[in-house]
Design an enzyme around this catalytic site. Structure first.
Site, PDB file in Angstrom:
ATOM      1  N   HIS A   2      87.085  30.067  87.277  1.00 19.23           N
ATOM      2  CA  HIS A   2      86.934  29.696  86.206  1.00 19.23           C
ATOM      3  C   HIS A   2      86.673  30.963  85.103  1.00 19.23           C
ATOM      4  O   HIS A   2      86.055  32.080  85.751  1.00 19.23           O
ATOM      5  CB  HIS A   2      85.754  28.857  85.980  1.00 19.23           C
ATOM      6  CG  HIS A   2      85.363  28.449  84.695  1.00 19.23           C
ATOM      7  ND1 HIS A   2      84.859  28.846  83.449  1.00 19.23           N
ATOM      8  CD2 HIS A   2      85.674  27.003  83.907  1.00 19.23           C
ATOM      9  CE1 HIS A   2      84.785  28.239  82.276  1.00 19.23           C
ATOM     10  NE2 HIS A   2      85.388  27.171  82.825  1.00 19.23           N
ATOM     11  N   ASN A  17      83.513  19.411  84.375  1.00 22.85           N
ATOM     12  CA  ASN A  17      82.913  20.750  84.716  1.00 22.85           C
ATOM     13  C   ASN A  17      81.393  20.787  84.100  1.00 22.85           C
ATOM     14  O   ASN A  17      81.411  20.947  82.951  1.00 22.85           O
ATOM     15  CB  ASN A  17      83.817  21.781  84.618  1.00 22.85           C
ATOM     16  CG  ASN A  17      82.823  23.325  84.813  1.00 22.85           C
ATOM     17  OD1 ASN A  17      81.857  23.222  85.504  1.00 22.85           O
ATOM     18  ND2 ASN A  17      83.554  24.436  84.382  1.00 22.85           N
ATOM     19  N   TRP A  18      80.439  20.479  84.826  1.00 22.10           N
ATOM     20  CA  TRP A  18      79.003  20.584  84.209  1.00 22.10           C
ATOM     21  C   TRP A  18      78.519  21.552  84.112  1.00 22.10           C
ATOM     22  O   TRP A  18      77.359  21.983  83.280  1.00 22.10           O
ATOM     23  CB  TRP A  18      78.132  19.433  85.308  1.00 22.10           C
ATOM     24  CG  TRP A  18      78.244  17.889  85.033  1.00 22.10           C
ATOM     25  CD1 TRP A  18      79.373  17.331  84.026  1.00 22.10           C
ATOM     26  CD2 TRP A  18      77.436  17.139  85.254  1.00 22.10           C
ATOM     27  NE1 TRP A  18      79.086  15.891  84.127  1.00 22.10           N
ATOM     28  CE2 TRP A  18      78.364  15.766  85.106  1.00 22.10           C
ATOM     29  CE3 TRP A  18      76.359  16.662  86.061  1.00 22.10           C
ATOM     30  CZ2 TRP A  18      77.549  14.451  84.927  1.00 22.10           C
ATOM     31  CZ3 TRP A  18      75.811  15.541  86.380  1.00 22.10           C
ATOM     32  CH2 TRP A  18      76.535  14.597  85.675  1.00 22.10           C
ATOM     33  N   LYS A  19      79.120  22.770  84.619  1.00 18.65           N
ATOM     34  CA  LYS A  19      78.458  24.096  84.441  1.00 18.65           C
ATOM     35  C   LYS A  19      77.020  23.935  85.082  1.00 18.65           C
ATOM     36  O   LYS A  19      76.888  23.428  85.897  1.00 18.65           O
ATOM     37  CB  LYS A  19      78.883  24.989  83.194  1.00 18.65           C
ATOM     38  CG  LYS A  19      80.259  24.582  82.712  1.00 18.65           C
ATOM     39  CD  LYS A  19      80.714  25.235  81.347  1.00 18.65           C
ATOM     40  CE  LYS A  19      82.052  24.935  81.442  1.00 18.65           C
ATOM     41  NZ  LYS A  19      82.416  25.821  79.921  1.00 18.65           N
ATOM     42  N   GLU A  64      84.448  31.959  83.282  1.00 19.99           N
ATOM     43  CA  GLU A  64      83.150  32.308  83.127  1.00 19.99           C
ATOM     44  C   GLU A  64      82.737  33.135  84.463  1.00 19.99           C
ATOM     45  O   GLU A  64      81.789  33.935  84.303  1.00 19.99           O
ATOM     46  CB  GLU A  64      82.270  31.106  82.907  1.00 19.99           C
ATOM     47  CG  GLU A  64      82.151  30.526  81.450  1.00 19.99           C
ATOM     48  CD  GLU A  64      81.946  29.026  81.295  1.00 19.99           C
ATOM     49  OE1 GLU A  64      81.431  28.519  82.150  1.00 19.99           O
ATOM     50  OE2 GLU A  64      82.168  28.429  80.006  1.00 19.99           O
ATOM     51  N   GLU A 119      93.222  27.533  80.899  1.00 15.77           N
ATOM     52  CA  GLU A 119      92.081  27.183  80.036  1.00 15.77           C
ATOM     53  C   GLU A 119      91.965  28.837  79.139  1.00 15.77           C
ATOM     54  O   GLU A 119      91.386  30.054  79.557  1.00 15.77           O
ATOM     55  CB  GLU A 119      90.714  27.457  80.832  1.00 15.77           C
ATOM     56  CG  GLU A 119      90.686  26.283  81.816  1.00 15.77           C
ATOM     57  CD  GLU A 119      89.186  26.014  81.717  1.00 15.77           C
ATOM     58  OE1 GLU A 119      88.883  24.592  81.650  1.00 15.77           O
ATOM     59  OE2 GLU A 119      88.262  26.668  82.105  1.00 15.77           O
ATOM     60  N   GLY A 137      84.346  26.211  74.810  1.00 16.59           N
ATOM     61  CA  GLY A 137      83.112  26.282  74.222  1.00 16.59           C
ATOM     62  C   GLY A 137      83.038  26.422  72.907  1.00 16.59           C
ATOM     63  O   GLY A 137      81.963  26.680  72.332  1.00 16.59           O
ATOM     64  N   SER A 193      87.492  22.834  75.068  1.00 14.53           N
ATOM     65  CA  SER A 193      87.270  22.044  73.840  1.00 14.53           C
ATOM     66  C   SER A 193      88.063  20.787  73.879  1.00 14.53           C
ATOM     67  O   SER A 193      88.307  20.287  72.783  1.00 14.53           O
ATOM     68  CB  SER A 193      87.541  22.760  72.523  1.00 14.53           C
ATOM     69  OG  SER A 193      86.638  23.787  72.568  1.00 14.53           O
ATOM     70  N   GLY A 229      84.496  20.439  79.995  1.00  9.57           N
ATOM     71  CA  GLY A 229      83.378  21.201  79.850  1.00  9.57           C
ATOM     72  C   GLY A 229      82.342  20.390  79.287  1.00  9.57           C
ATOM     73  O   GLY A 229      81.939  19.057  79.803  1.00  9.57           O
TER      74      GLY A 229
HETATM   75  P1  PGA Z   1      84.523  23.022  77.154  1.00  3.94           P
HETATM   76  O1  PGA Z   1      84.767  23.753  78.456  1.00  3.94           O
HETATM   77  O2  PGA Z   1      85.249  21.699  77.208  1.00  3.94           O
HETATM   78  O3  PGA Z   1      82.963  22.781  76.778  1.00  3.94           O
HETATM   79  O4  PGA Z   1      85.045  23.869  76.009  1.00  3.94           O
HETATM   80  C1  PGA Z   1      85.905  23.954  79.228  1.00  3.94           C
HETATM   81  C2  PGA Z   1      85.813  24.704  80.484  1.00  3.94           C
HETATM   82  O5  PGA Z   1      85.149  25.585  80.681  1.00  3.94           O
HETATM   83  O6  PGA Z   1      86.233  23.987  81.554  1.00  3.94           O
END
Ligand code: PGA
Length: 250
Positions: free
Chosen positions: A97, A11-13, A99, A167, A173, A212, A233
């Site tokens: 997600h 997931n490149w966000k 976020e 998640e 993150g 992470s 991520g």
């Molecule tokens: P991260 O993000 O691997 O940077 O912790 C995971 C995600 O949000 O899917």
């Protein structure tokens, strides 16, 4: 009935410009030389979906979106429908997600509507659930994620491809991860909730772990019971790191 093939998705966000496509191509080339037993996907920002789909055409790496609107079209400025994602070359989409749940207040009901729209457009939704740190510390993690499963998976997914992603919010993150025992316990509870919710269909869909994941911890996490892949991520932005995570499953 066995669980579907593992799935590892990056997931490149909101990261990535045209020159980032080279990282995706590195992964595709390496997998052409030595295939993985996992299916592999990358979800770039919407602006790159079509270009990435073209760059990866003929490779095993599939492309996905990071969100879709619940309607097929309409006056919704700034939004993208699942049909549009599919039209741009996407095969997968991340739904709800954390976020989006946190920043935009997306509810379980909205997640279910979006997941249904995705499946109707022929996309494979990856529906995300996860608890906050306070919920984990107060012993409510399993109750929270179970209720997210019941609210976020529509009946329409029965018999259609989809995945669930666990998640924990506090692991995204942060470089903190649950212990492997906690991941196994949570994934086992999620499997049970999926079966209660969708019957036979709940037995097959892979349950990805996200939060992470990096080249160092990937082996341990990906080989844990009921872990059917990963949603990655930061570490998916560099082809080398993402590839190291994919290799950890083989
Ligand atoms: P991260 O993000 O691997 O940077 O912790 C995971 C995600 O949000 O899917």
């Amino acid at each position: 009935m066995s669980v579907d093939q593992p799935l590892i998705v990056g997931n490149w966000k909101m990261y990535g410009l045209a020159d980032s496509l080279a990282e995706a191509c590195k992964v595709a080339h390496a997998l052409a030389d030595r295939p993985s037993r996992a299916r592999v996907g990358l979800c770039p920002p919407a602006t790159l979906i079509e270009r990435m789909a073209r760059a990866l055409a003929g490779s095993v790496v599939i492309v996905g979106g990071q969100d879709n609107h619940m309607e097929e079209d309409g006056a919704f400025t700034g939004d993208i429908s699942a049909t549009m994602l599919a039209d741009a070359g996407a095969k997968l989409v991340i739904i709800a997600h954390s976020e989006r749940r946190v920043c935009y207040g997306e509810s379980d009901a909205l997640a279910a509507a979006k997941a249904q729209a995705a499946a109707m457009a022929g996309l494979e939704p990856i529906v995300c659930v996860g608890e906050t740190l306070v919920e984990r510390q107060s012993g409510r993690a399993l109750e929270v994620v179970r209720s997210q499963v019941f609210g976020s998976l529509p009946d329409y997914l029965k018999g259609r491809p989809f995945a669930l992603a666990y998640e924990p919010l506090w692991a995204i993150g942060t470089d903190m991860t649950p212990t492997v025992d906690e991941i196994v316990q949570t994934h086992t509870a999620l499997r049970q909730a999926m079966v209660e919710r969708l019957g036979e269909a709940g037995k097959r869909a892979p349950i990805l772990y996200g939060g992470s994941v990096n080249p160092k911890n990937a082996h341990e996490i990906l080989h844990a019971h009921e872990v059917g892949g990963a949603l990655v991520g930061r570490a998916s932005l560099r082809g080398e790191d993402f590839l190291a995570i994919i290799r950890a499953i083989d």
